[in-house]
Structures are given as C-alpha cells and as structure tokens.
Design an enzyme around this catalytic site. Sequence first.
Site, PDB file in Angstrom:
ATOM      1  N   ASP A   1      53.947  31.640  32.527  1.00 49.15           N
ATOM      2  CA  ASP A   1      55.357  31.999  32.348  1.00 49.15           C
ATOM      3  C   ASP A   1      56.049  30.768  31.728  1.00 49.15           C
ATOM      4  O   ASP A   1      55.492  29.660  31.765  1.00 49.15           O
ATOM      5  CB  ASP A   1      55.939  32.340  33.732  1.00 49.15           C
ATOM      6  CG  ASP A   1      57.435  32.298  33.752  1.00 49.15           C
ATOM      7  OD1 ASP A   1      58.052  32.962  32.908  1.00 49.15           O
ATOM      8  OD2 ASP A   1      58.004  31.562  34.598  1.00 49.15           O
ATOM      9  N   TYR A   2      57.262  30.943  31.213  1.00 48.23           N
ATOM     10  CA  TYR A   2      57.922  29.797  30.575  1.00 48.23           C
ATOM     11  C   TYR A   2      58.981  29.153  31.498  1.00 48.23           C
ATOM     12  O   TYR A   2      58.716  28.127  32.122  1.00 48.23           O
ATOM     13  CB  TYR A   2      58.531  30.227  29.234  1.00 48.23           C
ATOM     14  CG  TYR A   2      59.206  29.074  28.513  1.00 48.23           C
ATOM     15  CD1 TYR A   2      58.469  28.006  28.011  1.00 48.23           C
ATOM     16  CD2 TYR A   2      60.594  29.046  28.375  1.00 48.23           C
ATOM     17  CE1 TYR A   2      59.083  26.931  27.386  1.00 48.23           C
ATOM     18  CE2 TYR A   2      61.220  27.966  27.746  1.00 48.23           C
ATOM     19  CZ  TYR A   2      60.463  26.914  27.255  1.00 48.23           C
ATOM     20  OH  TYR A   2      61.074  25.859  26.649  1.00 48.23           O
ATOM     21  N   ASP A   3      60.175  29.816  31.625  1.00 44.70           N
ATOM     22  CA  ASP A   3      61.255  29.199  32.406  1.00 44.70           C
ATOM     23  C   ASP A   3      60.873  29.101  33.885  1.00 44.70           C
ATOM     24  O   ASP A   3      60.466  30.085  34.490  1.00 44.70           O
ATOM     25  CB  ASP A   3      62.535  30.051  32.297  1.00 44.70           C
ATOM     26  CG  ASP A   3      63.127  29.977  30.910  1.00 44.70           C
ATOM     27  OD1 ASP A   3      63.800  28.990  30.611  1.00 44.70           O
ATOM     28  OD2 ASP A   3      62.885  30.929  30.114  1.00 44.70           O
TER      29      ASP A   3
ATOM     30  N   ASP B   1      56.991  31.681  38.299  1.00 45.08           N
ATOM     31  CA  ASP B   1      57.890  31.233  39.374  1.00 45.08           C
ATOM     32  C   ASP B   1      58.750  32.337  39.968  1.00 45.08           C
ATOM     33  O   ASP B   1      59.307  32.170  41.033  1.00 45.08           O
ATOM     34  CB  ASP B   1      58.829  30.129  38.858  1.00 45.08           C
ATOM     35  CG  ASP B   1      59.892  30.697  37.935  1.00 45.08           C
ATOM     36  OD1 ASP B   1      59.519  31.365  36.962  1.00 45.08           O
ATOM     37  OD2 ASP B   1      61.084  30.494  38.214  1.00 45.08           O
TER      38      ASP B   1
END
Length: 736
Positions: free
Chosen positions: A507-509, A687
């Site tokens: 995932d990124y953020d 997250d």
Amino acid sequence: MPDLSPLKIKIMGLFIISNRLPLKVSKPGNDFVYERSEGGLTTGLGSLDDYPDKHWIGWPGIFSDDDHDKKQIRTDLVSEKLHPVFLSEEQIQNYYEGYSNSMIWPLCHYFYTYIQYETKFWETYQEVNRLFCEEAVKLIKPGDMVWIQDYQLMLLPAMLREKIEGISIGYFHHIPFPSYELFRVLPERAELLKGLMGADLIGFHTHDYMRHFISAAYRVLGLDSDLDEIHFDDRVVHVDAFPMGINYDLHYNAILDEMVQKKAKEFRKNFGNHKLALSVDRLDYSKGIIHRLKGFAQFLENNPEYRGEVSLVMVVVPSRDNVDRYADLKTKIDEMIGSLNGLYSTLDWSPVYYFYRGFPFEELMALYHIANFALVTPVRDGMNLVAKEYVAAKRDEPGMLILSEMAGAAAELREAIIINPNNIDEIEEALLEALKMPEEEKKKRMEKMRKTISKQTVNKWAHDFTTELASIKSKNDQLQNKIIGTVSLKEINKSYKKATKRLIILDYDGTLVPIVKNPELAIPDKQLIETLRFLAADEKNIVVINSGRDAEFLDKWFSGLDLNLAAEHGAFYKEKGKWQENIRTKFPADDEISDIIQKTVDKTPGSRIEIKKTSIVWHYRNCDKWLAELRQQQLVNALMTPCARLNLQIMRGNKVIEVKTTGVDKGIEATRLMNADKYDFIMAMGDDITDEDMFHAMPAEAITIKVGSISDHARFSLPQLDTVKFLNSLMTEGKL
Ligand code: GDG
C-alpha cells in the site's frame, strides 16, 4: 468489547495496590495492634476465588521513623500477604492531602475553584508513586495481575509497565472523571494520562466518566480510540464501565441480626413516631450537605403541616476538618442546623438530628432500616454506595430513595426519586413526593432497585473487572506476538530466500510514506525510491503498489521504476506500462453524490472532497474529532439511499469516507495478481481497513503485515512505520 469467553489463563498472583492497606495499625503499649477494616472493596476483592494468591500493597496508616518498628510491622503483615509502603508525615501531607485531595479530588468533582496548587505537591505525588512502584517491583513477577485502585496512584501503571515485563495491569478510578474542559486545567494532565496508559484496562463507574476519559486522551495526548480501545504505543488500552456494587447479602440480612434489631427498636423509640429522612456521608463539599439542609429548610418553611412530623437524621463522618475548606464547611453545617433547630424544634421533636461521628456497622444498619427515606444529594459522586446500602438494608419494608442525578448510582437506580441537588425546589418536591407516595408504589420501586443491586454486587464488580483484564491481557499478548521481531524476521527472511517467484504488494499512504495532513505532501523520498528500485531489480520479484491514489499520482512518482501499479483501490492496474480497467460498474455521471459530499465539506472546516474516476472521497483528517464524527454519521445517513439506488458502496477508511463502485477493492486486485501467475512467496503490507481486503483475499500462508498499528486481521505487524527498513532487512537479511 473484548472476547470474554472462558480463558485458559495460567493464574498467577493478584496484587491489589491502593493508597491504604485494609487495616488500622496502632501501638497502645509495646506491641502493635492490627484491626482489619472490612469495607466493600475488601469483601469484593476477597471473593476473587480464581486468585488464591492475593496480595495487597499500601500505606499502613501509621507514621514511624524507627526502622525496627517498620521491620516489625512488615514481618507481622507478611503472613497476611499485606505489604506496607511506609510514608512520612510530610509525604502524606503533600501527596495525599496535597496533590490527591487538593488538586485531583476537587477537579474531578467539578470544584475547580477549590484547587490548591503547590509544586511540592506534584513532586511528592511522583515520589510516592515511585515508592509504591519500588515495593511492587520487589514482589511482582512476570505473569502476575496487578489491580491499582484510585486517583492517588495514577502514575503507577506506566511506572510498573516500565519496570516489570509480562504483567497485566488494571486501574479503577473510584471518583468521577470530569469533562475535558475541567481536566485540561491540571498542569500535569498529560503526565497523569500517560501514567494511566500503562494499564491494560482502565475502569470507571459509569459510561459518562469513560467517555470523558477517552475524550481527554484524544485531546491531551492525541490518542485515537476505536470504541472502547485506545491505541497506545504497540498496545491496546481498554476502557470500560464497571459500576461498583455492595455486599448485598450482608446489608439485606443485617436486620436479622439480634444486635441490629435491638438497636433498631431502641432508635425507633427514641426518635418517636415521626417520619425519618436519613443521610450518611463523609464531611465533604461534594456531598451536597448544604444543598440538602437548604432543601429541608425550605420544605419545612413551605409545608408547615409537616413540622413535628418529619425529621432529618444526618450522619456526617468527620473528615479532614483540620483543613480550612472542610472546617468552614463544618461551621456552615453547624450553623444551619443550629438555626433550623432553633426555629422549629419543639419539646418532643427536632427538625434535624445531627451526628458528627461515625457509627458502628450494626447501628448504621439499624438507622438504614428504620429510616422512611434516604436523602442522598451529592453535587458530584463517583458512585455513592450509601444509596445502594439503604435500598438493601430496608429489606421488604417500604422506603424510598431520593437520589441526586450527579451520583454514579443514579445511572442504575432509575426507580429512585431523581433530583438535581442544585435545584432546592426539587429537593422540597422530592420530599413531598416520597411522603405522599402510596405504600404499594414504594414497595414496587424499592423491589426493582433491590433486584438491580442484588445482581450487580461488589463481588460481581471485582470478578467482571479481573475477568476482562485477563482477557485483554491475552488479546494484547496475541497482538504482541504478531509484532515483527528478530524471530519472525528470520522466518520471513527464510521463506523469502527460498522462494523462486515472489509477489510483493505494498500500500502507499501510511505504509510507504507517513500519513500527513495534506496528502499532496506525502511524496516518496530518495531512500524509498532506492529501496523499491532494489526490490524490483530482483527478477524473482513482482512488486506492486496497490493504492487508493489515482493513476496520475502513481505515474508521476513511480513510472521510472519497474513496478506494477494499481490505482483507486484496485479499479485500475498498470501492467507492462499500460493502464487497464478492473471496473465492473461505472461510477454514475450525475452529481448527486458529489453534491451531498460537497455540502458536508461546506459545513465542516478542514475537510475536503476528492473526485476520482471510480470514487468520490470525503477527507476529514484535518477536522475537529467531535465534529468529524458527527458529520461522518450524517454523511453516511445521507448517502445510504442514493448509494443503494445507484449500486455504489460506502467505505470507511483511515479518516476518509469513500463512495465507490461496487465489486472493486484492493482484495480483488490482489486476487487478480495471484491468479495471473504462480508464486511461492506472497506478501502484502498495508495500514488501513482498505488493506484488510487484501489480507482477507490472501492464502493463510501469505505474509500479511499491518503497518503503523496492530491488527487482528494480519499475521504480522510493524507498529512503527519502518517499512523501508523492513524491506531492506528482508533483502539483505539484516536486522530490523
Ligand atoms: C469513594 C467515592 C464511590 C459511611 N458512614 C459510616 C459508614 N460509612 C460507609 C458507608 C459506605 C462508605 O462508608 C461510603 O461510600 P461512598 O460510596 O458513599 O463514598 P466514598 O467513601 O466517598 O467513596 C464514591 C466509592 O469510592 C466506591 O467506589 O462510591 O463515589 O467517592 O460503605 O456504609 N460505615 C460505618 N459507619 C458510618 O458512620 N460503619
């Protein structure tokens, strides 16, 4: 609410820690004499049969400078599993009378102007909490359970957590926890809250106190909560309401005792035939004694027919009357009673019978039993056990409880006549209502209250608390075991090394970059880019960034790397340099959804709308928490009908509400990737809730990692955001 199913807990020692040990120590001659004090707490804790090895740590209530005496007391008490913490007169003065009773007590009871602050109060409060900790450290072993009682020891949970590993720590706050607006007044508010955060479970008498506490933790420490759970460091701290009860059988059966019967007869004879309203409390401004006297005086003034008919029996137990504030209160009470009695007394009747002293248990029970009403009027009270004891001790006799809504007990005893003690008219009306209430009605209401308190006894309170504490400990242990440490890293490394074809989905953020207030600023740094480049350079690896961001953003920052990209929660994916659609349903072209979200943005400062190809998002990271929660509910309500009609789904993410086409999520994209080839190493890191769709889609042996917190849904967790470090150690077999 944690899972309370029967647990296989290895029962170790249980350590109660409170300001006072449950005894009185004196030295009338050469030897010490110990007198056990059998309060409600002692009974409740004594009933915890699951814990045969019960200890109690506390101040013995006696000052001594003599080491020989201290040694003697320690030796005498150890066989009873009581462990003294010796304090000097000065320490008691500054920690107990000072910080505890002149700062925390008035503040928690909303007497803000009564606060007295001195630096030495706070210094000694810390010092004494440390002394308690030192004593506890000598006795408590890993695996033991510790239950700390009350506001004198708010720093102790964190101190103990730091010193002893593997213990479960509970804390119970016996007094009200005030609204944040009051609590913020304390200069040491953050230290006290951090102290409490050392506990696994924090208990209050009512949900209101619990709500106030959660709000203070958010506003003072910025800690987010998920219903009754607060995430703190890499643990979950549970907060719950446990209304304390009484030893019901003891009070219900008290009148069967010969001595109590004798006393009841004697009192009844002495008080004559008139009706009695009873009050019993310690001398304290929180107890509403002045309000009660004003209410009773007004009742007699406005209702002359009751003069000579009704008396108020007031037992005030002496407390702290060497302190000015309390001495003043006492003088005021004395004066008011003096003038009331002077005004109305006759030769055979007094309006107020006033006792400024404690009564032996038998006499107190006799008073409860003969009193026609109990008049319980605190302006603030954590629970108020007197109200419950009165209801039990009346047994089947009709009586009536007049109870302040400011007492915690009012949340349970709904059949009482509930009053606001600040409204003197209400006290007068309540007395009239109680006097005029038909016997049958009184019996019915008292019976209902008896039923409530006979179930919620002090034993049940202690049992409920310790059971929940044990269950939380085991949940925290499970979560702790998921945290990637040396052992699990080795395991992951081993399967990484062995694998011939690996799928790594990130995932990124919140996973590769921290969550920041302005999402545009969350851009990859050099170190991250290099790590990803290094990871993707291994030809055994397929590395995918599976993000909620749109394709444009991902292209801007990652198109130079040999990565696969998936945008808008799996709605689009990029393979071999080309973007493809994963969408099953198109997002409707009209503005209905964006209009609703825009309206929410207009009335919620700090929030914003993001329009993507397949979804529209409301971001509220920058908003006031309370307002955001309100708007969130309102927005979901407003979106429900149009979304059902348009076949769209509403998704709650990390500080976002997202409306998107159905049938697409990060899990669908993960499944597509897994079906496209055969892998012998599959790993996903994320997250937030949207990443849990990936975790669920993966086979049990996949390495699923929750980043930034701990989670039930992933196999592992990295509570601190150090994904880059983790990925590097994965590739180089280095340390975390
Ligand atoms: C704190 C919180 C919370 C009183 N007078 C006599 C006597 N008592 C006993 C009563 C009762 C106890 O003392 C008082 O309990 P309360 O609950 O009313 O109040 P606090 O002492 O202020 O206690 C309070 C409590 O903690 C428990 O969490 O409810 O809100 O302030 O048991 O019976 N006992 C005898 N003679 C007396 O004259 N024998």
